[in-house]
Enzyme design. Structure first.
Site, PDB file in Angstrom:
ATOM      1  N   ASP A  53      -4.454  -7.871  -1.507  1.00 36.50           N
ATOM      2  CA  ASP A  53      -5.719  -7.403  -0.926  1.00 36.50           C
ATOM      3  C   ASP A  53      -6.865  -8.378  -1.182  1.00 36.50           C
ATOM      4  O   ASP A  53      -7.728  -8.582  -0.323  1.00 36.50           O
ATOM      5  CB  ASP A  53      -6.116  -6.029  -1.513  1.00 36.50           C
ATOM      6  CG  ASP A  53      -5.217  -4.905  -1.003  1.00 36.50           C
ATOM      7  OD1 ASP A  53      -4.263  -5.203  -0.248  1.00 36.50           O
ATOM      8  OD2 ASP A  53      -5.469  -3.733  -1.363  1.00 36.50           O
TER       9      ASP A  53
ATOM     10  N   ARG B   5      -1.912 -27.699   3.705  1.00 34.97           N
ATOM     11  CA  ARG B   5      -1.115 -26.793   4.527  1.00 34.97           C
ATOM     12  C   ARG B   5      -1.615 -25.369   4.332  1.00 34.97           C
ATOM     13  O   ARG B   5      -1.727 -24.897   3.198  1.00 34.97           O
ATOM     14  CB  ARG B   5       0.365 -26.928   4.144  1.00 34.97           C
ATOM     15  CG  ARG B   5       1.260 -26.064   4.975  1.00 34.97           C
ATOM     16  CD  ARG B   5       2.743 -26.311   4.736  1.00 34.97           C
ATOM     17  NE  ARG B   5       3.459 -25.189   5.298  1.00 34.97           N
ATOM     18  CZ  ARG B   5       4.452 -24.539   4.710  1.00 34.97           C
ATOM     19  NH1 ARG B   5       4.908 -24.929   3.534  1.00 34.97           N
ATOM     20  NH2 ARG B   5       5.002 -23.506   5.304  1.00 34.97           N
TER      21      ARG B   5
ATOM     22  N   ASN C 214      11.273 -27.310   2.677  1.00 34.53           N
ATOM     23  CA  ASN C 214      10.859 -26.726   1.396  1.00 34.53           C
ATOM     24  C   ASN C 214      12.055 -26.784   0.460  1.00 34.53           C
ATOM     25  O   ASN C 214      13.139 -26.289   0.817  1.00 34.53           O
ATOM     26  CB  ASN C 214      10.471 -25.252   1.550  1.00 34.53           C
ATOM     27  CG  ASN C 214       9.166 -25.050   2.304  1.00 34.53           C
ATOM     28  OD1 ASN C 214       8.528 -26.001   2.745  1.00 34.53           O
ATOM     29  ND2 ASN C 214       8.782 -23.789   2.459  1.00 34.53           N
TER      30      ASN C 214
ATOM     31  N   ASN D 143       7.743 -20.365   8.701  1.00 33.42           N
ATOM     32  CA  ASN D 143       8.085 -20.813   7.360  1.00 33.42           C
ATOM     33  C   ASN D 143       9.341 -20.102   6.856  1.00 33.42           C
ATOM     34  O   ASN D 143       9.400 -18.873   6.830  1.00 33.42           O
ATOM     35  CB  ASN D 143       6.924 -20.499   6.403  1.00 33.42           C
ATOM     36  CG  ASN D 143       7.240 -20.912   4.978  1.00 33.42           C
ATOM     37  OD1 ASN D 143       7.349 -22.097   4.677  1.00 33.42           O
ATOM     38  ND2 ASN D 143       7.429 -19.921   4.106  1.00 33.42           N
ATOM     39  N   GLU D 144      10.319 -20.885   6.447  1.00 31.61           N
ATOM     40  CA  GLU D 144      11.524 -20.381   5.782  1.00 31.61           C
ATOM     41  C   GLU D 144      12.161 -19.167   6.469  1.00 31.61           C
ATOM     42  O   GLU D 144      12.151 -18.049   5.915  1.00 31.61           O
ATOM     43  CB  GLU D 144      11.218 -20.044   4.317  1.00 31.61           C
ATOM     44  CG  GLU D 144      10.774 -21.241   3.500  1.00 31.61           C
ATOM     45  CD  GLU D 144      10.731 -20.970   2.005  1.00 31.61           C
ATOM     46  OE1 GLU D 144      10.864 -19.814   1.595  1.00 31.61           O
ATOM     47  OE2 GLU D 144      10.567 -21.939   1.233  1.00 31.61           O
TER      48      GLU D 144
ATOM     49  N   TYR E  37      13.194 -26.616  -3.927  1.00 33.57           N
ATOM     50  CA  TYR E  37      12.679 -26.424  -5.287  1.00 33.57           C
ATOM     51  C   TYR E  37      13.664 -26.776  -6.392  1.00 33.57           C
ATOM     52  O   TYR E  37      13.252 -27.068  -7.496  1.00 33.57           O
ATOM     53  CB  TYR E  37      12.226 -24.965  -5.470  1.00 33.57           C
ATOM     54  CG  TYR E  37      10.915 -24.655  -4.790  1.00 33.57           C
ATOM     55  CD1 TYR E  37      10.857 -24.370  -3.440  1.00 33.57           C
ATOM     56  CD2 TYR E  37       9.728 -24.674  -5.511  1.00 33.57           C
ATOM     57  CE1 TYR E  37       9.643 -24.097  -2.812  1.00 33.57           C
ATOM     58  CE2 TYR E  37       8.507 -24.394  -4.894  1.00 33.57           C
ATOM     59  CZ  TYR E  37       8.479 -24.107  -3.550  1.00 33.57           C
ATOM     60  OH  TYR E  37       7.276 -23.847  -2.937  1.00 33.57           O
TER      61      TYR E  37
ATOM     62  N   HIS F 220       0.834  -1.212   0.000  1.00 27.90           N
ATOM     63  CA  HIS F 220       0.000   0.000   0.000  1.00 27.90           C
ATOM     64  C   HIS F 220       0.867   1.259   0.000  1.00 27.90           C
ATOM     65  O   HIS F 220       0.564   2.222  -0.690  1.00 27.90           O
ATOM     66  CB  HIS F 220      -0.931   0.005   1.215  1.00 27.90           C
ATOM     67  CG  HIS F 220      -1.975  -1.078   1.137  1.00 27.90           C
ATOM     68  ND1 HIS F 220      -2.752  -1.453   2.208  1.00 27.90           N
ATOM     69  CD2 HIS F 220      -2.352  -1.871   0.119  1.00 27.90           C
ATOM     70  CE1 HIS F 220      -3.557  -2.435   1.838  1.00 27.90           C
ATOM     71  NE2 HIS F 220      -3.333  -2.699   0.567  1.00 27.90           N
TER      72      HIS F 220
ATOM     73  N   HIS G 184       3.807 -17.297   8.449  1.00 29.90           N
ATOM     74  CA  HIS G 184       4.278 -17.353   7.069  1.00 29.90           C
ATOM     75  C   HIS G 184       4.461 -15.905   6.581  1.00 29.90           C
ATOM     76  O   HIS G 184       3.754 -15.430   5.697  1.00 29.90           O
ATOM     77  CB  HIS G 184       3.294 -18.136   6.194  1.00 29.90           C
ATOM     78  CG  HIS G 184       3.876 -18.644   4.906  1.00 29.90           C
ATOM     79  ND1 HIS G 184       3.883 -19.969   4.553  1.00 29.90           N
ATOM     80  CD2 HIS G 184       4.474 -17.997   3.882  1.00 29.90           C
ATOM     81  CE1 HIS G 184       4.449 -20.126   3.370  1.00 29.90           C
ATOM     82  NE2 HIS G 184       4.821 -18.935   2.938  1.00 29.90           N
TER      83      HIS G 184
ATOM     84  N   GLU H 171       7.038 -28.219   1.009  1.00 25.81           N
ATOM     85  CA  GLU H 171       6.799 -27.514  -0.259  1.00 25.81           C
ATOM     86  C   GLU H 171       7.755 -28.014  -1.328  1.00 25.81           C
ATOM     87  O   GLU H 171       8.946 -28.175  -1.074  1.00 25.81           O
ATOM     88  CB  GLU H 171       7.067 -26.010  -0.140  1.00 25.81           C
ATOM     89  CG  GLU H 171       5.953 -25.183   0.370  1.00 25.81           C
ATOM     90  CD  GLU H 171       6.326 -23.706   0.408  1.00 25.81           C
ATOM     91  OE1 GLU H 171       6.965 -23.202  -0.542  1.00 25.81           O
ATOM     92  OE2 GLU H 171       5.978 -23.057   1.411  1.00 25.81           O
TER      93      GLU H 171
END
Ligand code: NOJ
Length: 484
Positions: A72, A97, A328, A186-187, A330, A63, A142, A386
């Site tokens: 939003d 999750r 997690n 998380n992470e 990737y 914002h 998170h 993840e």
């Protein structure tokens, strides 16, 4: 003579058949293996100021920039959660999750104002998941800290330890009946690197030499505090498990015969995964971080290391705060040895000193990483919290199918050939969502039309494929016929 050679042929055939059957069996997932998918509040919920929700650092971040793309509305899961649960059920997911938006429960982050409407929202979602036999895996944090808590110093301040503990306790009290798998944070690497070390994520402090490590220090204490609250006050009755999610790529030495590249690979993993996992699974920071950052700090003329030193009491308090390992991951990155730069501007990057390739897909990477984790930390149960494939969108997502099937296949090898206790796998993500600044990066099994007022969900090819894998609990198309 003829008879005996026929018998021999028969025996060979049976052996061959049994051999291939055994192989096919190895493509079958163990009975208790859980297939799942993951989301996070800010990326899917929308409803950013509805029903008493407070302002988070992400609301404020976008914002205040006047950004066109924000969370939003996102997937509007705040209103469309019934459809999301229905999709999870139709996919056949065993776990889903989700994360709780701290500001939906505690608008300014403190117990001074508890928002019942926020609580009701998550109660509805959790109950609906349970009714459909889907295990909720719930992330407490998170990335969407209350703006108020951030103004009080966020993870630069030890005050966050108690604020986080209060918030976590309220979640255990309110939702604990429905949750068997909790995740504190998380992470943490991303929180501290991109938000405190750089200005990519809020609070965008760009303190790459010291704030980044201060963040890690307070974050680990906050995690451990939440763990102990659960352990001491709730575990006996609620019988759930709790841990932290760490993220890491697999690192390959650019030249596998180079000792320097091999050492660099080890250091890269320690600065990434080890930065948080070492304290939780073994105690204290990785030695290589203590040494490198300590030496460089001294050479910079500082009286203390930029890496905060834990007291023995803190080490003991954090060590062992895990009931399972949540990872997690990737992709894979190639690393090359780079000589240590002379002391200059203090930075995580020069503390680490490594030249990286771009991240690339390599299913073997996950198996190697799982083995690395198992050898170092001996963590018991591991959940892949993840893993997933990004692309530009479209329903014909063969690239995603190829990616997930490759990674799942490698996980099967880790289970059957390496004897690792991998108990679940969560795709990021069940649906396209807001990738922290972009709606163009698509990770979903299910497409979301962000231009439609209804945020229409449409199953991609990968969703049907994943549904089929879950249904047959097998990757090979021939599995079912051969097993029966
Ligand atoms: C990591 C994060 O947990 C999640 O929020 C993000 O969207 C995915 N990976 C993909 O980048």
């Amino acid at each position: 003579m003829l008879k005996s050679s026929m018998a021999l042929g028969y025996i060979i055939l049976v052996c061959l058949f049994n051999g291939s059957l055994a192989q096919l069996n190895q493509r079958l997932f163990p009975d208790d293996f859980m297939f799942g998918a993951a989301t996070a509040a800010y990326q899917v919920e929308g409803g950013w100021d509805e029903d008493g929700k407070g302002v988070s650092i992400w609301d404020d971040f976008f914002h205040s920039q006047g950004a066109n793309e924000t969370g939003d509305v996102a997937c509007d899961s705040y209103h469309k959660w019934r459809e999301d649960v229905e999709n999870a059920k139709n996919l056949g997911l065993q776990f889903y999750r989700l994360s709780i938006a701290w500001t939906r429960i505690l608008p300014d982050g403190t117990l001074g104002n508890i928002n019942q409407k926020g609580i009701d929202y998550y109660l509805n979602v959790l109950k609906a998941l349970k009714e459909n036999n889907i295990e909720p895996v719930v992330t407490i944090y998170h990335w969407d800290a209350p703006l108020h808590i951030s103004k009080l110093g966020g993870f630069l301040s030890s005050a966050i330890v108690d604020y986080f503990g209060d918030y976590a306790r309220l979640l255990f009290q309110t939702f604990g009946e429905y949750v068997k798998y909790w995740i504190t944070v998380n992470e943490p690497t991303i929180v501290c690197e991109l938000g405190y070390g750089m200005d990519v994520f809020p609070p965008a402090l760009a303190l790459i030499g010291d704030g980044i490590y201060q963040c890690g220090y307070n974050l680990l204490k906050a995690h451990a505090h939440a763990y102990h609250i659960y352990e001491d006050e709730f575990k006996a009755t609620q019988k759930g498990k709790i841990t932290i999610v760490t993220e890491c790529a697999w690192y390959e030495p650019n030249d596998p015969t180079s000792t320097q590249d091999l050492e660099t690979r080890e250091r890269a993993i320690q600065f990434r995964l080890g930065w948080f996992a070492n304290a939780v699974y073994l105690g204290n920071w990785p030695q290589v971080m203590i040494d490198r950052i300590g030496n460089r700090s001294q050479a910079e003329g500082l009286s203390k290391s930029r890496l905060p030193q834990f007291t023995q009491e803190e080490i003991d308090y954090i060590n062992g705060t895990h009931d399972y390992f949540a990872l997690n991951t990737y992709g894979t990155v190639n690393v090359t040895y780079t000589p240590e730069a002379p002391p200059g501007e203090a930075s995580y990057w020069t503390d680490l000193e490594v030249t990286n390739s771009d991240t690339y897909d390599d299913p073997q990477g996950i198996r190697k990483l799982l083995n690395w984790i198992n050898n170092r930390y001996n963590p018991g149960e591991i959940i892949i919290s993840e893993n997933g494939k990004v692309n530009d969108g479209g329903l014909d997502d063969d690239d995603r199918i190829e990616y997930i099937s490759g990674y799942l296949s490698s996980i099967l090898d880790a289970i059957y050939e390496d004897n690792l206790n991998v108990i679940g796998y969560g795709v990021w993500s069940i649906m396209d969502n807001f990738e922290w600044g972009s709606y163009d990066k698509r990770f979903g099994l299910i497409e979301v039309d962000f231009d439609s007022p209804n945020k229409t969900r449409t199953w991609k090819k990968s969703a049907y494929w994943y549904q089929d894998v879950i249904n047959r609990r097998c990757l090979a198309t021939t599995c079912q016929e051969n097993i029966l």
